[in-house]
Motif scaffolding. Structure first.
Motif, short mmCIF file in Angstrom:
data_model
loop_
_atom_site.label_atom_id
_atom_site.label_comp_id
_atom_site.label_asym_id
_atom_site.label_seq_id
_atom_site.Cartn_x
_atom_site.Cartn_y
_atom_site.Cartn_z
N SER A 250 0.86 -1.17 0.00
CA SER A 250 0.00 0.00 0.00
C SER A 250 0.91 1.24 0.00
O SER A 250 1.89 1.28 -0.74
CB SER A 250 -0.92 -0.03 1.22
N ALA B 299 -2.00 6.19 1.90
CA ALA B 299 -3.31 5.57 2.08
C ALA B 299 -3.96 6.03 3.38
O ALA B 299 -5.16 5.82 3.57
CB ALA B 299 -3.18 4.06 2.07
N VAL B 300 -3.17 6.62 4.25
CA VAL B 300 -3.72 7.04 5.54
C VAL B 300 -3.51 8.51 5.85
O VAL B 300 -4.27 9.10 6.61
CB VAL B 300 -3.15 6.19 6.71
N PRO C 110 -7.22 6.62 9.27
CA PRO C 110 -6.97 6.97 7.87
C PRO C 110 -7.75 8.21 7.42
O PRO C 110 -8.95 8.32 7.65
CB PRO C 110 -7.45 5.73 7.11
N GLN D 103 -6.46 2.88 0.33
CA GLN D 103 -7.11 2.68 1.61
C GLN D 103 -8.29 1.71 1.49
O GLN D 103 -8.50 0.86 2.37
CB GLN D 103 -7.58 4.01 2.17
N GLU E 50 -6.94 -1.69 1.42
CA GLU E 50 -6.53 -2.06 2.79
C GLU E 50 -7.73 -2.53 3.61
O GLU E 50 -7.66 -3.55 4.31
CB GLU E 50 -5.88 -0.87 3.49
#
Length: 303
Positions: free
Chosen positions: A94, A98-99, A113, A124, A127
């Motif tokens: 990732s 993504a966060v 996130p 995300q 994930e």
């Protein structure tokens, strides 16, 4: 260990495949562009490493749908295959983006996130699918969040900064004392191999970064040292630079408020969790060694 890896043609893949082969793994490369990609995965595969994805387009020319089709949907399809197969480990690469697009303090794995871009949002959502899945006993799922990756042959942001230093252009933002984390591709390869080999490492989310963050001033100085140049750091007041950036918002100067923010913001990432899981105190390559190795590769490319 028999491993199937997607995204072998990318920068990380070009480094990770030979590294694992040298560690006596047997690596099969996978193209998810093929319609029948499932049938091409060897049934003896023990580990799947999913690197393939659509990178962040800083020019903002890519459609939002494209990010989700590649980064979310293909990840889900490959993960679903993994769940039904006899493969034991799944690595999903990732991103810290993504966060968090910006970081206050130090970024750790338990952050709530808040991705801003379609790139981060697509990563995300992939994930979340993995985190919400029921994992059969005997399988492990690793979500890897690397920060800015660099190494020989990488033509990213470090290459742009190298060109500034190499041309003896002064760095005008030395008054901003920001710190950023980087990740040497050598350390990335080391961590993946160690996690594969260590059966005690549990499933979960793991940040990948070098052991120490660098200020941009330290980075410019390192690049200058490796380039046999004298660092030129201009300590122009923050107020003046903010004013110039505000003017740039109106008349399209090279420096505007958004670019100034990107160049001067903090983005420090903790790698404590993965080091604790592996029982190590430090990574094999220091941030300074990694940066110098990368800069040396830029110099060789110009010869």
């Amino acid at each position: 260990m028999k491993t199937t890896l997607s995204g072998a043609s990318g920068f990380v893949g070009q480094n990770l495949v030979p590294y694992l082969n040298n560690k006596e793994h047997c690596v099969h490369t996978l193209s998810l562009r093929q319609k029948d990609w499932q049938s091409s995965i060897p049934t003896t595969t023990e580990v799947i490493i999913h690197l393939a994805g659509k990178a962040h387009d800083t020019a903002n020319t890519s459609s939002t749908d494209e990010y989700f089709k590649v980064n979310r949907d293909l990840t889900i399809a490959l993960f679903d295959y993994f769940i039904k197969s006899d493969t034991k480990d799944f690595f999903y690469f990732s991103s810290v983006k993504a966060v968090a697009d910006t970081v206050e303090g130090v970024l750790k794995e338990d952050v709530i996130p808040k991705p801003y871009s379609p790139y981060g949002q697509s990563k995300q959502e992939a994930e979340q699918y993995l985190l919400n899945a029921s994992i059969p006993e005997g399988k492990r799922v690793f979500i890897i969040r690397p920060c800015m990756i660099h190494g020989p042959g990488n033509k990213g942001n470090l290459n742009l900064l190298y060109k500034v230093v190499e041309k003896s252009i002064p760095w005008p933002l030395a008054s901003f004392d920001n710190h950023r984390s980087f990740l040497s591709v050598d350390n990335l390869c080391y961590l993946v191999n160690e996690m594969m080999q260590n059966a005690d490492v549990s499933s979960g989310v793991y940040n990948f970064s070098d052991d120490k963050a660098l200020s941009t001033n330290e980075l410019v100085t390192l690049i200058a040292k490796a380039s046999n140049k004298k660092p030129k750091l201009w300590h122009i007041s923050k107020g003046v630079m903010n004013s110039i950036a505000s003017i740039g918002d109106k008349i399209k100067l090279p420096l505007n408020s958004e670019r100034l923010k990107k160049l001067t913001e903090n983005y420090v990432v903790s790698n404590d969790k993965v080091k604790e899981a592996l029982g190590i105190e430090k990574l094999p390559v220091s941030v300074e060694e990694g940066i110098i190795k990368t800069v040396n590769s830029f110099m060789k490319m110009e010869v």
